[in-house]
Design an enzyme around this catalytic site. Structure first.
Site, PDB file in Angstrom:
ATOM      1  N   CYS A 194       0.367   3.739   2.826  1.00 20.07           N
ATOM      2  CA  CYS A 194       0.847   3.163   4.092  1.00 20.07           C
ATOM      3  C   CYS A 194       2.351   3.355   4.213  1.00 20.07           C
ATOM      4  CB  CYS A 194       0.534   1.667   4.158  1.00 20.07           C
ATOM      5  SG  CYS A 194      -1.199   1.225   4.038  1.00 20.07           S
TER       6      CYS A 194
ATOM      7  N   CYS B 173       0.831  -1.207   0.000  1.00 20.47           N
ATOM      8  CA  CYS B 173       0.000   0.000   0.000  1.00 20.47           C
ATOM      9  C   CYS B 173       0.869   1.262   0.000  1.00 20.47           C
ATOM     10  CB  CYS B 173      -0.901  -0.050   1.240  1.00 20.47           C
ATOM     11  SG  CYS B 173      -1.713   1.485   1.664  1.00 20.47           S
TER      12      CYS B 173
END
Length: 193
Positions: free
Chosen positions: A91, A88
């Site tokens: 993230c 991600c």
């Protein structure tokens, strides 16, 4: 004239290549988001959260050694929980700011950090942490999570105060090392009610 067209084609090709890299290489996208965080974008909005309809203190987490801990056991501490994954880009972009926040509070027993690996792959998440020299504690969920806390959007960060009340929730990347957020965590830590 041919030389001018060649330069135009090369510059267009480089532009398309840069766009393709940003679209398809998670670490490149994360680097771009990190740069935007550094200039002040992606600061978390700190607003009072609405109380939850049902008690969430039944949440249970497991570390790589198999040791479990519940949110109920952490009552009396500020609990910072981040749901993330290694694939991600947002993230990965916010991870340096979370690590800096963790470094500020890691020796304070009143603040606990739980980074929840959404992939349930300890090997991959721990390898990521080790490669970047982060000491962030990685966990996996050991219970179900109410949708009002985590609906599947990565990254999602939630913070509980010392009484176990939801104090903060944010979906998407954010700079958790901003002055305002560091002060917010400090206020929760120093609060007596």
């Amino acid at each position: 004239m041919a030389n001018k067209n060649l330069k135009k084609y090369i510059s267009n090709g480089v532009f398309i290549l840069v766009i393709a890299v940003l679209l398809f290489v998670p670490s490149a996208k994360a680097l771009l988001i990190q740069g935007l965080m550094e200039v002040g974008l992606f600061n978390p909005s700190i607003e009072k959260e609405k109380p939850l309809n049902n008690p969430t203190l039944q949440l249970s987490f497991k570390d790589q050694a198999g040791k479990t801990i519940t949110l109920n056991e952490l009552k009396g501490k500020v609990v910072f929980i981040n749901f993330w994954a290694t694939w991600c880009p947002p993230c990965l972009a916010e991870m340096p700011s979370i690590n800096k926040l963790y470094e500020k509070y890691k020796s304070n027993s009143d603040v606990v950090f739980l980074l929840i690996d959404a992939d349930s792959n300890f090997e991959k998440s721990l390898a990521y942490m080790k490669a970047r020299s982060y000491a962030l504690p990685v966990y996996q969920m050991n219970s179900s999570v109410p949708e009002q806390l985590f609906a599947g959007s990565l990254p999602t960060t939630i913070v509980f105060d010392k009484q176990g009340r939801l104090s903060f929730k944010h979906e998407g990347a954010a700079n958790y090392n901003s002055k305002k957020f560091v002060e917010f965590i400090g206020q929760l830590r120093d609060s007596t009610n």
